[in-house]
Enzyme design. Structure first.
Site, PDB file in Angstrom:
ATOM      1  N   THR A   1      -3.988   4.961  -1.426  1.00 45.88           N
ATOM      2  CA  THR A   1      -5.026   5.497  -0.526  1.00 45.88           C
ATOM      3  C   THR A   1      -5.694   6.740  -1.117  1.00 45.88           C
ATOM      4  OG1 THR A   1      -3.459   6.877   0.677  1.00 45.88           O
ATOM      5  CG2 THR A   1      -3.809   4.650   1.528  1.00 45.88           C
ATOM      6  N   TYR A   2      -6.812   7.093  -0.487  1.00 51.21           N
ATOM      7  CA  TYR A   2      -7.653   8.206  -0.949  1.00 51.21           C
ATOM      8  C   TYR A   2      -8.003   9.068   0.246  1.00 51.21           C
ATOM      9  CZ  TYR A   2     -11.568  10.265  -3.611  1.00 51.21           C
ATOM     10  OH  TYR A   2     -12.430  11.105  -4.278  1.00 51.21           O
TER      11      TYR A   2
ATOM     12  N   ALA B   1     -10.209  11.042   2.567  1.00 54.70           N
ATOM     13  CA  ALA B   1     -11.665  11.109   2.745  1.00 54.70           C
ATOM     14  C   ALA B   1     -12.152  12.515   2.380  1.00 54.70           C
ATOM     15  CB  ALA B   1     -12.034  10.765   4.179  1.00 54.70           C
TER      16      ALA B   1
ATOM     17  N   LYS C   1     -20.887  -6.950   4.390  1.00 55.97           N
ATOM     18  CA  LYS C   1     -20.070  -6.192   3.428  1.00 55.97           C
ATOM     19  C   LYS C   1     -19.157  -7.133   2.639  1.00 55.97           C
ATOM     20  CE  LYS C   1     -16.731  -3.590   5.231  1.00 55.97           C
ATOM     21  NZ  LYS C   1     -15.962  -2.490   5.831  1.00 55.97           N
TER      22      LYS C   1
ATOM     23  N   HIS D   1      -8.091   3.311  -3.697  1.00 56.51           N
ATOM     24  CA  HIS D   1      -9.065   3.303  -2.606  1.00 56.51           C
ATOM     25  C   HIS D   1     -10.085   4.398  -2.955  1.00 56.51           C
ATOM     26  CE1 HIS D   1      -5.997   1.759   0.646  1.00 56.51           C
ATOM     27  NE2 HIS D   1      -5.830   1.163  -0.525  1.00 56.51           N
TER      28      HIS D   1
ATOM     29  N   GLU E   1       0.837  -1.210   0.000  1.00 54.84           N
ATOM     30  CA  GLU E   1       0.000   0.000   0.000  1.00 54.84           C
ATOM     31  C   GLU E   1       0.870   1.257   0.000  1.00 54.84           C
ATOM     32  OE1 GLU E   1      -3.565  -0.030   2.354  1.00 54.84           O
ATOM     33  OE2 GLU E   1      -3.132   1.996   3.075  1.00 54.84           O
TER      34      GLU E   1
ATOM     35  N   GLN F   1      -7.098  -3.612   8.670  1.00 58.86           N
ATOM     36  CA  GLN F   1      -6.301  -2.579   9.321  1.00 58.86           C
ATOM     37  C   GLN F   1      -5.063  -3.279   9.887  1.00 58.86           C
ATOM     38  OE1 GLN F   1      -4.935   0.224   9.703  1.00 58.86           O
ATOM     39  NE2 GLN F   1      -6.931   1.205   9.926  1.00 58.86           N
TER      40      GLN F   1
ATOM     41  N   ALA G   1     -19.695   1.776   3.794  1.00 58.64           N
ATOM     42  CA  ALA G   1     -18.933   1.236   2.658  1.00 58.64           C
ATOM     43  C   ALA G   1     -19.780   0.294   1.805  1.00 58.64           C
ATOM     44  CB  ALA G   1     -17.691   0.521   3.183  1.00 58.64           C
TER      45      ALA G   1
HETATM   46  P1  FAD Z   1     -17.953   0.672   7.158  1.00 61.55           P
HETATM   47  O1  FAD Z   1     -17.857  -0.695   6.657  1.00 61.55           O
HETATM   48  O2  FAD Z   1     -19.023   1.533   6.581  1.00 61.55           O
HETATM   49  O3  FAD Z   1     -18.093   0.599   8.733  1.00 61.55           O
HETATM   50  C1  FAD Z   1     -17.967   1.767   9.541  1.00 61.55           C
HETATM   51  C2  FAD Z   1     -18.702   1.528  10.853  1.00 61.55           C
HETATM   52  O4  FAD Z   1     -20.100   1.466  10.593  1.00 61.55           O
HETATM   53  C3  FAD Z   1     -18.354   0.190  11.539  1.00 61.55           C
HETATM   54  O5  FAD Z   1     -18.413   0.405  12.919  1.00 61.55           O
HETATM   55  C4  FAD Z   1     -19.473  -0.737  11.077  1.00 61.55           C
HETATM   56  O6  FAD Z   1     -19.697  -1.806  11.972  1.00 61.55           O
HETATM   57  C5  FAD Z   1     -20.651   0.240  11.053  1.00 61.55           C
HETATM   58  N1  FAD Z   1     -21.700  -0.148  10.116  1.00 61.55           N
HETATM   59  C6  FAD Z   1     -21.560  -0.642   8.863  1.00 61.55           C
HETATM   60  N2  FAD Z   1     -22.769  -0.827   8.292  1.00 61.55           N
HETATM   61  C7  FAD Z   1     -23.695  -0.431   9.200  1.00 61.55           C
HETATM   62  C8  FAD Z   1     -25.125  -0.358   9.205  1.00 61.55           C
HETATM   63  N3  FAD Z   1     -25.857  -0.741   8.161  1.00 61.55           N
HETATM   64  N4  FAD Z   1     -25.735   0.149  10.318  1.00 61.55           N
HETATM   65  C9  FAD Z   1     -25.026   0.540  11.405  1.00 61.55           C
HETATM   66  N5  FAD Z   1     -23.666   0.489  11.439  1.00 61.55           N
HETATM   67  C10 FAD Z   1     -23.018   0.027  10.369  1.00 61.55           C
HETATM   68  N6  FAD Z   1      -9.624   5.828   5.047  1.00 61.55           N
HETATM   69  C11 FAD Z   1      -9.468   6.815   4.149  1.00 61.55           C
HETATM   70  O7  FAD Z   1      -9.979   7.928   4.357  1.00 61.55           O
HETATM   71  N7  FAD Z   1      -8.751   6.618   2.981  1.00 61.55           N
HETATM   72  C12 FAD Z   1      -8.193   5.436   2.667  1.00 61.55           C
HETATM   73  O8  FAD Z   1      -7.575   5.281   1.611  1.00 61.55           O
HETATM   74  C13 FAD Z   1      -8.340   4.357   3.602  1.00 61.55           C
HETATM   75  N8  FAD Z   1      -7.808   3.141   3.349  1.00 61.55           N
HETATM   76  C14 FAD Z   1      -8.024   2.112   4.216  1.00 61.55           C
HETATM   77  C15 FAD Z   1      -7.521   0.843   3.899  1.00 61.55           C
HETATM   78  C16 FAD Z   1      -7.720  -0.234   4.753  1.00 61.55           C
HETATM   79  C17 FAD Z   1      -7.179  -1.594   4.367  1.00 61.55           C
HETATM   80  C18 FAD Z   1      -8.417  -0.029   5.990  1.00 61.55           C
HETATM   81  C19 FAD Z   1      -8.602  -1.182   6.928  1.00 61.55           C
HETATM   82  C20 FAD Z   1      -8.919   1.218   6.316  1.00 61.55           C
HETATM   83  C21 FAD Z   1      -8.735   2.300   5.439  1.00 61.55           C
HETATM   84  N9  FAD Z   1      -9.253   3.571   5.708  1.00 61.55           N
HETATM   85  C22 FAD Z   1      -9.086   4.593   4.795  1.00 61.55           C
HETATM   86  C23 FAD Z   1      -9.962   3.850   6.977  1.00 61.55           C
HETATM   87  C24 FAD Z   1     -11.494   3.713   6.881  1.00 61.55           C
HETATM   88  O9  FAD Z   1     -12.038   4.572   5.907  1.00 61.55           O
HETATM   89  C25 FAD Z   1     -12.056   4.065   8.248  1.00 61.55           C
HETATM   90  O10 FAD Z   1     -11.577   3.192   9.231  1.00 61.55           O
HETATM   91  C26 FAD Z   1     -13.552   4.164   8.365  1.00 61.55           C
HETATM   92  O11 FAD Z   1     -13.886   4.694   9.642  1.00 61.55           O
HETATM   93  C27 FAD Z   1     -14.275   2.825   8.257  1.00 61.55           C
HETATM   94  O12 FAD Z   1     -14.320   2.418   6.981  1.00 61.55           O
HETATM   95  P2  FAD Z   1     -15.090   1.070   6.557  1.00 61.55           P
HETATM   96  O13 FAD Z   1     -14.991   1.044   5.093  1.00 61.55           O
HETATM   97  O14 FAD Z   1     -14.664  -0.074   7.349  1.00 61.55           O
HETATM   98  O15 FAD Z   1     -16.602   1.480   7.001  1.00 61.55           O
END
Ligand code: FAD
Length: 283
Positions: free
Chosen positions: A48-49, A51, A164, A77, A17, A174, A124
């Site tokens: 990465t991207y 936010a 998901k 991303h 990455e 992570q 997501a």
């Molecule tokens: P989600 O899957 O949407 O989950 C977020 C939270 O919402 C979780 O607590 C989940 O349990 C909860 N949730 C999901 N669906 C529901 C629902 N229907 N109802 C209620 N709660 C729900 N961030 C950046 O800004 N740029 C990047 O490039 C980036 N790259 C990353 C790469 C990796 C490999 C990882 C692990 C993380 C990365 N992140 C990045 C961080 C990430 O965007 C944040 O951690 C973010 O807070 C969570 O993203 P997620 O896609 O897991 O969210």
């Protein structure tokens, strides 16, 4: 067309990455880093991207530069925060037109001032669905072995994660330090019927202070024994060797336990990742 979905079906993958460089100098440095890392023959890399779209152009430029000049597929991303549905569809179309076949779909973190997310997507999973509807890309999602910090409980975290992952093709975690956390997450997922492959993400701790900061933000437990050894190191070379040793041990354990590959957070630096790749047997 190389999709990560197909690569994972063929066997274990090695991936790196990067973050998009902000200046011309950082861009040249990243090119030099990638020249060195390309020798490890990664199966793919990801970029990465920021936010809210803060790196929309630089992420795109970095990914397209890799696709044009390098031997491996590059995956951008993409985060939900701040984007309208129309913007996301434009972005998907643009990437597809330029030969991008893989995307990591993420929520991104909401604005720090607590204001509501101004975009059309919240989770997501909604982005995954839009990608499925508008492309044939292979789609990855994020996973948190130690549970996402915004999740009210482990049970709801795993349930949303499984939903998901079922809609996506693979996950990437992570960073974490204890392999037991990864295996526990995979067991939880299997117990609720989810068998999508999840790549463990590992980070060589070449900068203990900044890795601890990220770990605190993500609810990741740091290995205090490792930190003590790093802090006691006589110089940067010794610290590098300690960080590499620890990561190699972690990777060996993950691969022995059946991980489908390894994703390394390079922090755009070559030294540690080159040394790690020389010592692991992934293929
Ligand atoms: P989600 O899957 O949407 O989950 C977020 C939270 O919402 C979780 O607590 C989940 O349990 C909860 N949730 C999901 N669906 C529901 C629902 N229907 N109802 C209620 N709660 C729900 N961030 C950046 O800004 N740029 C990047 O490039 C980036 N790259 C990353 C790469 C990796 C490999 C990882 C692990 C993380 C990365 N992140 C990045 C961080 C990430 O965007 C944040 O951690 C973010 O807070 C969570 O993203 P997620 O896609 O897991 O969210």
């Amino acid at each position: 067309m190389t999709t990560i979905r197909d690569l994972l079906e063929r066997g274990r993958t090695l991936s790196f990455e990067f973050f998009p460089p902000k200046t011309h100098e950082a861009q040249s440095k990243l090119r030099a880093t990638v020249d060195l890392l390309e020798k490890a023959e990664p199966d793919f890399v990801s970029v990465t991207y920021g936010a809210g779209g803060t790196t929309r152009e630089t992420t795109r430029e970095t990914v397209l530069d890799f696709i044009e000049h390098r031997s491996f597929p590059a995956m951008p991303h993409l985060t939900c925060v701040g984007h309208s549905y129309a913007e996301v569809v434009d972005l998907i179309d643009d990437y597809r037109a330029h030969g991008v076949h893989n995307m990591l779909a993420l929520a991104g973190d909401p604005p720090e001032d607590g204001s509501p997310n101004p975009g059309d997507f919240r989770y997501a999973l909604e982005l995954v669905k839009a990608l499925r509807q508008h492309s044939d890309m292979s789609i990855g999602v994020a996973a948190f072995p130690e549970v996402h910090p915004r999740s009210p409980s482990r049970e709801t975290d795993r349930r949303h994660l499984a939903e998901k992952l079922d809609a996506a093709d693979f996950g990437i975690t992570q960073f974490f330090f204890d392999p037991a956390d990864y295996f526990a997450m995979m067991e939880d997922l299997a117990a609720i019927g989810c068998d999508t492959p999840v790549l463990p993400g590992v980070i060589p701790v070449i900068n203990p202070a900044s890795v601890r900061r990220f770990a605190d933000m993500n609810g990741t437990a740091v290995d205090e024994g490792l930190w003590s050894r790093l802090e006691a190191a006589a110089d940067a070379d010794e610290r590098l060797e300690i960080a590499v040793d620890a990561t190699v041990r972690q990777i060996d354990e993950l691969l022995e336990g059946g991980a489908p590959g390894i994703h390394i957070y390079t922090l755009n630096q070559a030294d540690a990742t080159v040394r790690i790749c020389e010592r692991i047997e992934i293929r």
